[in-house]
Design an enzyme around this catalytic site. Structure first.
Site, PDB file in Angstrom:
ATOM      1  N   ARG A  74       0.828  -1.211   0.000  1.00  0.00           N
ATOM      2  CA  ARG A  74       0.000   0.000   0.000  1.00  0.00           C
ATOM      3  C   ARG A  74       0.863   1.262   0.000  1.00  0.00           C
ATOM      4  O   ARG A  74       0.510   2.265  -0.625  1.00  0.00           O
ATOM      5  CB  ARG A  74      -0.913  -0.024   1.227  1.00  0.00           C
ATOM      6  N   HIS A 112       0.429   4.376  -2.532  1.00  0.00           N
ATOM      7  CA  HIS A 112       0.154   5.731  -2.063  1.00  0.00           C
ATOM      8  C   HIS A 112       1.279   6.696  -2.415  1.00  0.00           C
ATOM      9  O   HIS A 112       1.045   7.897  -2.537  1.00  0.00           O
ATOM     10  CB  HIS A 112      -0.094   5.718  -0.553  1.00  0.00           C
ATOM     11  N   ASN A 114      -3.657   8.612   4.806  1.00  0.00           N
ATOM     12  CA  ASN A 114      -2.419   7.932   5.226  1.00  0.00           C
ATOM     13  C   ASN A 114      -2.241   7.840   6.738  1.00  0.00           C
ATOM     14  O   ASN A 114      -1.482   6.987   7.213  1.00  0.00           O
ATOM     15  CB  ASN A 114      -1.209   8.661   4.632  1.00  0.00           C
ATOM     16  N   HIS A 156      -6.424  -5.669  -2.126  1.00  0.00           N
ATOM     17  CA  HIS A 156      -7.270  -5.648  -0.933  1.00  0.00           C
ATOM     18  C   HIS A 156      -7.484  -7.050  -0.362  1.00  0.00           C
ATOM     19  O   HIS A 156      -8.211  -7.212   0.611  1.00  0.00           O
ATOM     20  CB  HIS A 156      -8.623  -5.005  -1.256  1.00  0.00           C
TER      21      HIS A 156
END
Length: 360
Positions: free
Chosen positions: A65, A69, A98, A197
């Site tokens: 992740r 990001h 975040n 996910h």
């Protein structure tokens, strides 16, 4: 006539602006970038990730992740790691998408420290993030791939840009498609990358409005959410600010697999945005296909990860190689490029990007 130095800076700035175009077109990154200048770089990152994973398997999802990001805000330039901006204001890691959910910063710091001891001022934090994400995919999904490298680190981290560029868990199908298209990723690739996910956890705030209404006083079930699943989520999260977390894939939470796609037709996609993959006919067809063929999904997933790793990268003489991933180098400024000597043969040639996949 402008001084020679100012002309050089102007040309460098112009060149950097060109490199902010999609790097998939330029081929600016390449596999084996550090083969001569720091041949053990990838091994050192792999060791740091493995050590952290042995203590906490959940960190792998955090590192995957973290790469996403980073790349979606100002490109893959490690801007997500900065704890302060030279120009002031909130950084990316301080804002809602975040904070507090993003993790893995300590692993990147450990990897960077190991690399700096071996090869000072050579390997960028942006490349370390990309390597760590690849190693995390291997640990959780047993699928490996080669990472083209040569990214350089940015000098700006803007919290507002994170809010504007990171797809929220409340995004509609149209919003998801548009936000990925803005990063040169196709609708197919959006569905492919959503499969990440299948690992990781989420705080209550990301799905609270799917199970509660009236400020959390009235039980509610989003039409795309299984009622029994919603009841379990309500029990876990009586308030939006409840610090509890839940796995995004309740069946195989520690394994990067295609179970995410199998949960969608059961109305067990945790986020509103997950359920949107069923709303759009093209997205639904792909999700159904990946639910039936894990090998195909994994192959396409690693290819999409490589492509994502090319978003608006800084290369060559653009950006810098941070000594500390959390702050820009002391001599840097946000207005002028760092002038450095590149390792021999590195950053000078452009090669086509290939993807090697070894799944089992």
């Amino acid at each position: 006539m402008a001084p020679r130095g100012s002309v050089g800076v102007a040309l460098a700035v112009a060149a950097c602006a060109l490199w902010l175009l999609p790097a998939t077109a330029s081929g600016a990154l390449r596999v084996g970038f550090y083969q001569n200048s720091c041949p053990n770089a990838e091994a050192l990152v792999r060791q740091a990730v493995a050590a952290a994973f042995a203590k906490d398997a959940g960190v792998a999802a955090g590192l995957i992740r973290l790469h996403f990001h980073d790349c979606f805000v100002r490109g893959c330039d490690a801007s997500v790691l900065l704890t302060k901006n030279p120009g002031g204001g909130q950084t990316e890691r301080e804002v809602g998408p975040n904070n507090p959910s993003l993790r893995g910063f300590d692993v990147i710091d450990a990897a960077k420290a190991a690399v700096e001891r071996s090869c000072p001022r050579t390997v960028s934090c942006a490349d370390i993030i990309a390597f760590a994400a690849r190693d995390s995919v291997k640990l959780t999904g047993n699928v490996d791939y080669q990472v083209p490298a040569g990214r350089r680190d940015g000098r700006v981290s803007n919290g507002t840009e994170a809010l504007d560029n990171l797809p929220p868990p409340t995004a509609t199908a149209a919003t998801l498609a548009d936000m990925f298209a803005n990063k040169f990723l196709t609708l197919d690739e959006m569905v492919v990358l959503s499969g990440a996910h299948s690992v990781g956890r989420s705080f209550c705030a990301s799905f609270f409005n799917r199970v509660w209404t009236n400020n959390g006083t009235t039980p509610f079930v989003d039409a795309g959410l299984d009622p029994a699943y919603a009841a379990r989520l309500r029990a876990l999260c009586p308030r939006e600010d409840t610090p509890a977390t839940t796995p995004m894939d309740p069946d195989t939470p520690a394994t990067l697999d295609n179970n995410y796609y199998k949960l969608l037709p059961q109305s067990k996609g945790l986020f509103f945005s997950d359920n949107q993959l069923r709303v759009n006919a093209t997205m639904n067809a792909l999700a159904t296909r990946f639910a039936a063929n894990e090998a195909e999904w994994k192959q396409r997933f690693v290819a999409a990860m490589v492509k994502m790793g090319h978003i608006e990268v800084q290369t060559g003489r653009c950006g810098e190689i941070r000594v500390d991933c959390n702050v820009v180098n002391p001599s840097s400024s946000s207005s002028s490029p760092e002038v450095v000597e590149l390792p021999p043969g590195e950053g000078e040639e452009e090669e086509a990007v290939g993807v090697a996949v070894a799944a089992s």
